[in-house]
Write a protein that holds these residues in place. Structure first.
Motif, PDB file in Angstrom:
ATOM      1  N   HIS A 244       0.836  -1.208   0.000  1.00  0.00           N
ATOM      2  CA  HIS A 244       0.000   0.000   0.000  1.00  0.00           C
ATOM      3  C   HIS A 244       0.869   1.256   0.000  1.00  0.00           C
ATOM      4  O   HIS A 244       0.616   2.201  -0.767  1.00  0.00           O
ATOM      5  N   LEU A 245       1.894   1.285   0.831  1.00  0.00           N
ATOM      6  CA  LEU A 245       2.780   2.443   0.905  1.00  0.00           C
ATOM      7  C   LEU A 245       3.521   2.646  -0.423  1.00  0.00           C
ATOM      8  O   LEU A 245       3.659   3.786  -0.896  1.00  0.00           O
ATOM      9  N   LEU A 246       3.944   1.569  -1.045  1.00  0.00           N
ATOM     10  CA  LEU A 246       4.598   1.668  -2.356  1.00  0.00           C
ATOM     11  C   LEU A 246       3.636   2.227  -3.397  1.00  0.00           C
ATOM     12  O   LEU A 246       4.006   3.084  -4.207  1.00  0.00           O
ATOM     13  N   ARG A 247       2.394   1.769  -3.365  1.00  0.00           N
ATOM     14  CA  ARG A 247       1.386   2.274  -4.325  1.00  0.00           C
ATOM     15  C   ARG A 247       1.120   3.765  -4.094  1.00  0.00           C
ATOM     16  O   ARG A 247       0.925   4.514  -5.047  1.00  0.00           O
ATOM     17  N   VAL A 248       1.112   4.201  -2.841  1.00  0.00           N
ATOM     18  CA  VAL A 248       0.931   5.627  -2.552  1.00  0.00           C
ATOM     19  C   VAL A 248       2.055   6.427  -3.192  1.00  0.00           C
ATOM     20  O   VAL A 248       1.806   7.442  -3.858  1.00  0.00           O
ATOM     21  N   TYR A 249       3.302   5.973  -3.017  1.00  0.00           N
ATOM     22  CA  TYR A 249       4.441   6.648  -3.647  1.00  0.00           C
ATOM     23  C   TYR A 249       4.280   6.673  -5.169  1.00  0.00           C
ATOM     24  O   TYR A 249       4.464   7.714  -5.812  1.00  0.00           O
ATOM     25  N   GLN A 250       3.947   5.534  -5.759  1.00  0.00           N
ATOM     26  CA  GLN A 250       3.833   5.453  -7.217  1.00  0.00           C
ATOM     27  C   GLN A 250       2.717   6.350  -7.744  1.00  0.00           C
ATOM     28  O   GLN A 250       2.887   7.032  -8.760  1.00  0.00           O
ATOM     29  N   ARG A 251       1.583   6.362  -7.065  1.00  0.00           N
ATOM     30  CA  ARG A 251       0.472   7.223  -7.507  1.00  0.00           C
ATOM     31  C   ARG A 251       0.823   8.697  -7.368  1.00  0.00           C
ATOM     32  O   ARG A 251       0.449   9.509  -8.215  1.00  0.00           O
TER      33      ARG A 251
ATOM     34  N   ILE B 148      12.241   6.579 -14.047  1.00  0.00           N
ATOM     35  CA  ILE B 148      12.803   7.151 -12.816  1.00  0.00           C
ATOM     36  C   ILE B 148      13.085   6.044 -11.809  1.00  0.00           C
ATOM     37  O   ILE B 148      14.179   5.954 -11.252  1.00  0.00           O
ATOM     38  N   ASP B 149      12.096   5.175 -11.579  1.00  0.00           N
ATOM     39  CA  ASP B 149      12.284   4.089 -10.619  1.00  0.00           C
ATOM     40  C   ASP B 149      13.361   3.112 -11.083  1.00  0.00           C
ATOM     41  O   ASP B 149      14.215   2.692 -10.299  1.00  0.00           O
ATOM     42  N   GLY B 150      13.331   2.749 -12.360  1.00  0.00           N
ATOM     43  CA  GLY B 150      14.319   1.812 -12.890  1.00  0.00           C
ATOM     44  C   GLY B 150      15.729   2.367 -12.843  1.00  0.00           C
ATOM     45  O   GLY B 150      16.674   1.664 -12.455  1.00  0.00           O
ATOM     46  N   LEU B 151      15.885   3.621 -13.235  1.00  0.00           N
ATOM     47  CA  LEU B 151      17.212   4.238 -13.181  1.00  0.00           C
ATOM     48  C   LEU B 151      17.701   4.364 -11.742  1.00  0.00           C
ATOM     49  O   LEU B 151      18.884   4.185 -11.463  1.00  0.00           O
ATOM     50  N   TYR B 152      16.787   4.674 -10.830  1.00  0.00           N
ATOM     51  CA  TYR B 152      17.182   4.772  -9.425  1.00  0.00           C
ATOM     52  C   TYR B 152      17.730   3.433  -8.946  1.00  0.00           C
ATOM     53  O   TYR B 152      18.798   3.369  -8.319  1.00  0.00           O
TER      54      TYR B 152
END
Length: 194
Positions: free
Chosen positions: A122-129, A158-162
């Motif tokens: 849920h926390l990951l989805r909040v970040y992604q949204r 962005i996520d992949g490069l990070y």
């Protein structure tokens, strides 16, 4: 008798100790006892404040995400216009704070935990949204109907490069990650409607 006002200080110390401990160990095989010891308190007190290791780790990720959100807000304050705002969002994802070894370890382990923990997912989805929403806000006025697809591609990059640059742990590659994400942004802005 507990000292009044100590709870926020102790919680913050446990959050920092959690991030530091995960960074030192490199995975989630840390114990509440080790986290508490690093924070200078008993494991019973850590359990009292958070309940368990997963709750402490989620609090640490909420802290990391709040620091990231503050960096995005600060970057957006100095940005004028939609393109500048999009560039600021991208740059905020690749700041030096995000590339501290313990923060990288926390993020990598957060992705793993999100596969099995509903709260972490849920926390990951909040970040992604939130990232998607921030990108969409400034892409829509610039490219209209193509904004949703462009925001998804940019967020994924962005996520992949990070992850890629975080594992490399090279300052030169951090800069390269920003350059690559900005290049995709400018390709998206310059693309012809299909």
């Amino acid at each position: 008798m507990p000292k009044l006002g100590m709870e926020p200080i102790r919680r913050a110390a446990l959050v920092k100790a959690t991030i530091d401990e995960i960074g030192a160990v490199g995975n989630l095989d840390v114990t509440v006892s080790n986290i508490a010891r690093r924070a200078g308190m008993s494991s019973a007190l850590a359990h009292h404040y958070f309940g368990g290791k997963d709750q402490i780790f989620l609090a640490a990720m909420r802290h990391t995400l709040s620091v990231y959100a503050a960096e995005v807000r600060t970057a957006l304050q100095g940005a004028n216009g939609h393109t500048a705002r999009l560039e600021a969002i991208i740059r905020a994802g690749f700041t030096s704070f995000n590339f501290q070894p313990e923060v990288i370890a926390a993020w990598l382990n957060f992705y793993v935990l999100a596969q099995t923990s509903a709260d972490a997912h849920h926390l990951l989805r909040v970040y992604q949204r939130r990232l998607q929403s921030n990108l969409l806000h400034d892409l829509r006025p610039l490219i209209g109907d193509r904004a949703t697809g462009a925001a998804g591609r940019l967020a994924g990059l962005i996520d992949g490069l990070y992850l890629r640059q975080g594992l490399a742990r090279s300052a030169a590659q951090q800069s390269d990650a920003t350059t690559q994400a900005l290049a995709l942004l400018h390709m998206e802005l310059g693309a012809r409607p299909q």
